[in-house]
Write a protein that holds these residues in place. Structure first.
Motif, PDB file in Angstrom:
ATOM      1  N   LEU A  79       0.851  -1.432  -0.046  1.00 16.14           N
ATOM      2  CA  LEU A  79      -0.100  -0.077  -0.013  1.00 16.14           C
ATOM      3  C   LEU A  79       0.915   1.334  -0.164  1.00 16.14           C
ATOM      4  O   LEU A  79       0.683   2.249  -0.667  1.00 16.14           O
ATOM      5  CB  LEU A  79      -1.005  -0.203   1.075  1.00 16.14           C
ATOM      6  N   LEU A  80       1.893   1.279   0.768  1.00 14.13           N
ATOM      7  CA  LEU A  80       2.782   2.580   0.894  1.00 14.13           C
ATOM      8  C   LEU A  80       3.451   2.925  -0.679  1.00 14.13           C
ATOM      9  O   LEU A  80       3.563   4.107  -0.840  1.00 14.13           O
ATOM     10  CB  LEU A  80       3.774   2.366   1.808  1.00 14.13           C
ATOM     11  N   LEU A  81       3.633   1.693  -1.397  1.00 13.69           N
ATOM     12  CA  LEU A  81       4.330   1.942  -2.737  1.00 13.69           C
ATOM     13  C   LEU A  81       3.031   2.847  -3.600  1.00 13.69           C
ATOM     14  O   LEU A  81       3.506   3.730  -4.221  1.00 13.69           O
ATOM     15  CB  LEU A  81       4.497   0.944  -3.252  1.00 13.69           C
ATOM     16  N   SER A  82       1.887   2.281  -3.650  1.00  9.75           N
ATOM     17  CA  SER A  82       0.735   2.935  -4.195  1.00  9.75           C
ATOM     18  C   SER A  82       0.730   4.204  -3.852  1.00  9.75           C
ATOM     19  O   SER A  82       0.283   5.043  -4.735  1.00  9.75           O
ATOM     20  CB  SER A  82      -0.356   2.023  -3.889  1.00  9.75           C
ATOM     21  N   VAL A  83       0.673   4.620  -2.283  1.00  5.94           N
ATOM     22  CA  VAL A  83       0.356   5.814  -2.163  1.00  5.94           C
ATOM     23  C   VAL A  83       1.761   6.797  -2.362  1.00  5.94           C
ATOM     24  O   VAL A  83       1.383   8.124  -2.816  1.00  5.94           O
ATOM     25  CB  VAL A  83       0.301   5.785  -0.553  1.00  5.94           C
ATOM     26  N   GLN A  84       2.796   6.241  -2.457  1.00  4.55           N
ATOM     27  CA  GLN A  84       3.694   7.074  -2.811  1.00  4.55           C
ATOM     28  C   GLN A  84       3.985   7.460  -4.557  1.00  4.55           C
ATOM     29  O   GLN A  84       4.256   8.663  -4.781  1.00  4.55           O
ATOM     30  CB  GLN A  84       5.424   6.305  -2.599  1.00  4.55           C
TER      31      GLN A  84
END
Length: 160
Positions: A79-84
């Motif tokens: 999820l953090l990669l998608s948000v980034q």
């Protein structure tokens, strides 16, 4: 490979923004009904944009897979990669050519600096930085000055 891909992507966006398709994309983004009235088929334009986006995303994903050397769902769909990825465009400036580049440098660079400097509080400071940019520069770091320069140029033309 990643740098070559980034350069290819920026060159593609520059070339696309200066031809008929780029103008059609802007027209559909601003007002779909007016674009239809001027003879632009929004469905076709959106489909072409989706295909170009998919092609560049697939190429970037392939390079990322080469970097990781293996694929696992919990790594790829983190999820953090998608948000980034989304934040790079939002912070840098959506609708600009150089905005996502500046956003990527800031998001990745600040993430690394905050992780090493502030250890436990890195996500808090990272979140505050994002909140400040979104609140005070709603069009992004590159988008806000670009908007100011365009408005200034229109004001000069209106006065003369």
């Amino acid at each position: 490979m990643a740098l070559a891909f980034a350069a290819l992507t920026v060159l593609t966006v520059i070339a696309m923004s200066r031809n008929k398709f780029g103008y059609q994309l802007r027209a559909v983004r601003e007002d779909e009904d007016s674009a239809m009235a001027s003879g632009i088929n929004p469905t076709t334009v959106k489909l072409k944009a989706f295909m170009l986006s998919g092609a560049l995303t697939a190429l970037g994903g392939g390079i990322y897979a080469i970097f990781l050397s293996f694929l696992e769902p919990h790594v790829i769909f983190y999820l953090l990669l998608s948000v980034q990825i989304a934040l790079t465009a939002i912070i840098g400036g959506r609708g600009t050519i150089w905005g996502p580049c500046v956003g990527a440098l800031l998001v990745v660079g600040s993430g690394e600096v905050f992780r090493t400097t502030f250890a436990e509080a890195n996500m808090l400071i990272y979140g505050l930085l994002i909140m400040l940019v979104v609140m005070f520069l709603p069009r992004g770091i590159v988008g806000e000055p670009a908007r100011y320069l365009i408005r200034r140029a229109y004001a000069k033309r209106a006065q003369s």
